[in-house]
Design an enzyme around this catalytic site. Structure first.
Site, PDB file in Angstrom:
ATOM      1  CD  GLU A 109      -9.941  29.698  27.134  1.00 49.81           C
ATOM      2  OE1 GLU A 109     -10.195  28.488  25.745  1.00 49.81           O
ATOM      3  OE2 GLU A 109     -10.465  30.288  27.546  1.00 49.81           O
ATOM      4  CB  CYS A 129       0.586  28.963  19.817  1.00 47.22           C
ATOM      5  SG  CYS A 129       1.304  27.867  18.627  1.00 47.22           S
ATOM      6  CB  CYS A 136      -4.909  27.609  15.428  1.00 42.15           C
ATOM      7  SG  CYS A 136      -4.772  27.449  17.269  1.00 42.15           S
ATOM      8  N   GLY A 181      -0.992  25.880  23.040  1.00 40.28           N
ATOM      9  CA  GLY A 181       0.492  26.387  23.152  1.00 40.28           C
ATOM     10  C   GLY A 181       0.738  25.511  21.972  1.00 40.28           C
ATOM     11  CB  SER A 213      -0.778  17.762  20.142  1.00 44.01           C
ATOM     12  OG  SER A 213      -0.776  18.204  19.006  1.00 44.01           O
ATOM     13  CB  SER A 236      -0.591  18.866  14.466  1.00 43.09           C
ATOM     14  OG  SER A 236      -1.510  19.108  15.478  1.00 43.09           O
ATOM     15  CG  ASN A 312     -13.511  21.937  15.952  1.00 41.40           C
ATOM     16  OD1 ASN A 312     -14.399  22.026  15.545  1.00 41.40           O
ATOM     17  ND2 ASN A 312     -12.689  21.421  16.335  1.00 41.40           N
ATOM     18  CB  CYS A 356      -9.560  20.598  18.230  1.00 37.00           C
ATOM     19  SG  CYS A 356      -8.992  19.280  18.888  1.00 37.00           S
TER      20      CYS A 356
HETATM   21  N1  SAH Z   1       0.303  23.489  19.352  1.00 37.27           N
HETATM   22  C1  SAH Z   1       0.228  22.063  19.811  1.00 37.27           C
HETATM   23  C2  SAH Z   1      -0.823  21.535  20.327  1.00 37.27           C
HETATM   24  C3  SAH Z   1      -2.312  22.001  20.014  1.00 37.27           C
HETATM   25  S1  SAH Z   1      -3.353  21.067  19.726  1.00 37.27           S
HETATM   26  C4  SAH Z   1      -0.215  21.263  17.818  1.00 37.27           C
HETATM   27  O1  SAH Z   1      -0.946  21.883  16.885  1.00 37.27           O
HETATM   28  O2  SAH Z   1      -0.964  20.322  17.532  1.00 37.27           O
HETATM   29  C5  SAH Z   1      -4.348  21.654  18.399  1.00 37.27           C
HETATM   30  C6  SAH Z   1      -4.550  20.866  17.723  1.00 37.27           C
HETATM   31  O3  SAH Z   1      -6.352  20.906  17.209  1.00 37.27           O
HETATM   32  C7  SAH Z   1      -3.850  20.709  16.649  1.00 37.27           C
HETATM   33  O4  SAH Z   1      -3.869  19.177  16.074  1.00 37.27           O
HETATM   34  C8  SAH Z   1      -4.593  21.524  15.285  1.00 37.27           C
HETATM   35  O5  SAH Z   1      -4.130  21.241  14.230  1.00 37.27           O
HETATM   36  C9  SAH Z   1      -6.106  21.126  15.701  1.00 37.27           C
HETATM   37  N2  SAH Z   1      -6.648  22.135  15.575  1.00 37.27           N
HETATM   38  C10 SAH Z   1      -6.108  23.410  15.461  1.00 37.27           C
HETATM   39  N3  SAH Z   1      -7.393  24.865  15.516  1.00 37.27           N
HETATM   40  C11 SAH Z   1      -7.805  23.600  14.399  1.00 37.27           C
HETATM   41  C12 SAH Z   1      -9.789  24.327  14.480  1.00 37.27           C
HETATM   42  N4  SAH Z   1      -9.800  25.636  13.956  1.00 37.27           N
HETATM   43  N5  SAH Z   1     -10.266  23.281  13.933  1.00 37.27           N
HETATM   44  C13 SAH Z   1      -9.990  22.414  14.005  1.00 37.27           C
HETATM   45  N6  SAH Z   1      -8.445  21.835  14.982  1.00 37.27           N
HETATM   46  C14 SAH Z   1      -8.203  22.468  15.022  1.00 37.27           C
HETATM   47 FE1  SF4 Z   2      -0.558  26.776  18.581  1.00 32.17          FE
HETATM   48 FE2  SF4 Z   2      -0.775  24.132  17.677  1.00 32.17          FE
HETATM   49 FE3  SF4 Z   2      -2.836  26.494  17.196  1.00 32.17          FE
HETATM   50 FE4  SF4 Z   2      -0.477  26.119  15.417  1.00 32.17          FE
HETATM   51  S1  SF4 Z   2      -2.214  24.437  15.876  1.00 32.17           S
HETATM   52  S2  SF4 Z   2      -1.195  27.703  16.684  1.00 32.17           S
HETATM   53  S3  SF4 Z   2       1.272  25.214  16.591  1.00 32.17           S
HETATM   54  S4  SF4 Z   2      -1.383  26.101  18.861  1.00 32.17           S
END
Ligand code: SAH
Ligand code: SF4
Length: 374
Positions: A109, A129, A136, A181, A213, A236, A312, A356
């Site tokens: 996506e 991922c 997530c 990812g 990220s 993150s 989220n 996100c």
């Molecule tokens: N894997 C990398 C890139 C994906 S970015 C990473 O984790 O940085 C995804 C972003 O969304 C990250 O900053 C993560 O902390 C945030 N994220 C993941 N799940 C989320 C959720 N349910 N609500 C808000 N932010 C979330």
């Molecule tokens: Fe993967 Fe980023 Fe989601 Fe963590 S937040 S599971 S590293 S996509």
């Protein structure tokens, strides 16, 4: 530049040469080997990237030799387009979530987000991922495979072409590797995609227009620092003690906070560049003022901006909720009071599960505006 070209190695995916994997000098070498002029190459590269893979239109507009296009379309050693079909869903906040079905397997996506002065394109770097963060949705899918550079580039060229600026073309935009990812788990292909996206014969982005990220893969952050064309770094954080972070981000067990902090403290930043720290705020998990104090301290160790992302909510993380009432604001105020730079990011595309952490391999119901077979 890679040491060998994909068509020399003979090991590219299904032994085909994927045109979107190539930088313009690589495309130049290819078409010269077919007997075409070098000057055709830059033009061809520009048309392929700017027409968003609408190849018949690019063919008509380009006035390049018919034989060249014919060879590109019909040579069974050449793959022009890694996407077999795509679907778009528009959110009420005017962002659009895309699902790209890939010929090499899986669906990823991307999210298009219009802002006043520029657009942001959020793209995926893997199917699924491996990092397994508990908040997530992508993490709940597990890891399926890495995307190739061309599969990442194709998300950009397609989303960009779908949203021409009503006031004129081209419109400024930036690209964030914040979709599905962990981009640094796939660093070679991600950096190859960055080289293609910053190629001045094509979309001509600068490295500053692109952000990557990461969940905090320390050795890969150190590797990223070595690339002259490195994009902006986002990390993150999600929790400020090893105990809490290891529970919600398993990567912390391999690279605990002390190592991550040291690595970020030594990261070579360009003039006025800052490291962006994303902090997903989850009710009763990491939203106390003591968390804000520790986060402000961490953020003070190098030039940084903290991005607060209220959780989220989604089905894969039951019980992980957005903080209620004014908790987000209080957390933010405390960070500012402690001297941090911070913003609150209200995620776009929540109603179409495009925000996100909500990206999984299915589309939400409703609002679907198109499914295009290619
Ligand atoms: N894997 C990398 C890139 C994906 S970015 C990473 O984790 O940085 C995804 C972003 O969304 C990250 O900053 C993560 O902390 C945030 N994220 C993941 N799940 C989320 C959720 N349910 N609500 C808000 N932010 C979330
Ligand atoms: Fe993967 Fe980023 Fe989601 Fe963590 S937040 S599971 S590293 S996509």
């Amino acid at each position: 530049m890679p040491e060998s070209y994909p068509w020399e190695s003979g090991t590219s995916r299904r032994n085909k040469l994927h045109v979107l994997d190539l930088t313009s000098p690589q495309l130049e070498d290819l078409i010269q080997s077919w007997g075409y002029r070098k000057s055709h190459s830059r033009k061809l590269f520009g048309f392929i990237h700017r027409y968003g893979m609408n190849l018949p239109l690019a063919f008509k507009a380009s006035q390049l030799p018919k034989g060249l296009w014919h060879r590109l379309f019909h040579d069974d050693q050449i793959a022009m387009d890694p996407v077999s079909a795509w679907t778009a869903e528009e959110s009420c906040d005017s962002s659009t979530k895309y699902a790209f079905e890939l010929k090499s397997g899986g669906t990823v996506e991307g999210v298009f987000m219009p802002f006043e002065h520029r657009n942001t394109l959020c793209i995926s770097s893997q199917v699924g991922c491996a990092m397994g963060c508990t908040f997530c949705a992508t993490g709940s899918m597990g890891f399926h495979r890495h995307l190739s550079a061309g599969e990442m580039v194709s998300q950009v060229v397609r989303m960009r072409a779908q949203h021409p600026d009503p006031k004129g073309w081209p419109r400024r935009f930036n690209v964030v590797f914040m979709g599905m990812g962990e981009p640094l788990h796939n660093i070679e292909q991600v950096m190859k995609a960055v080289d293609v996206l910053t190629d001045d014969a094509g979309l001509n982005l600068t490295a500053r227009d692109i952000a990557v990220s990461t969940s905090g893969l320390v050795p890969r952050i150190q590797q990223l620092a070595e690339y002259p064309n490195r994009p902006q770094l986002m990390v993150s954080i999600a929790a400020t003690t090893d105990k809490a972070r290891s529970q919600i981000m398993p990567v912390n067990r391999a690279y605990p906070l002390a190592e991550l902090r040291q690595c970020l403290g030594n990261y070579p930043l360009r003039k006025r560049e800052k490291i962006m720290l994303s902090y997903v705020l989850i009710s009763d998990v990491n939203d106390k003022l003591a968390d804000a104090d520790r986060l402000a301290e961490l953020a003070s160790e190098f030039p940084s901006v903290v991005n607060l992302i209220p959780m989220n909510e989604h089905e894969a993380s039951p019980g992980m909720l957005e903080p209620h009432g004014d908790r987000v604001q209080l957390f933010y105020d405390r960070l500012i009071q402690k001297g941090a730079f911070a913003t609150i990011r209200r995620s776009r595309g929540r109603d179409v599960a495009g925000a996100c952490g909500q990206l999984v391999q299915t589309l939400s119901k409703g609002n679907r505006i198109a499914r295009t077979h290619i």
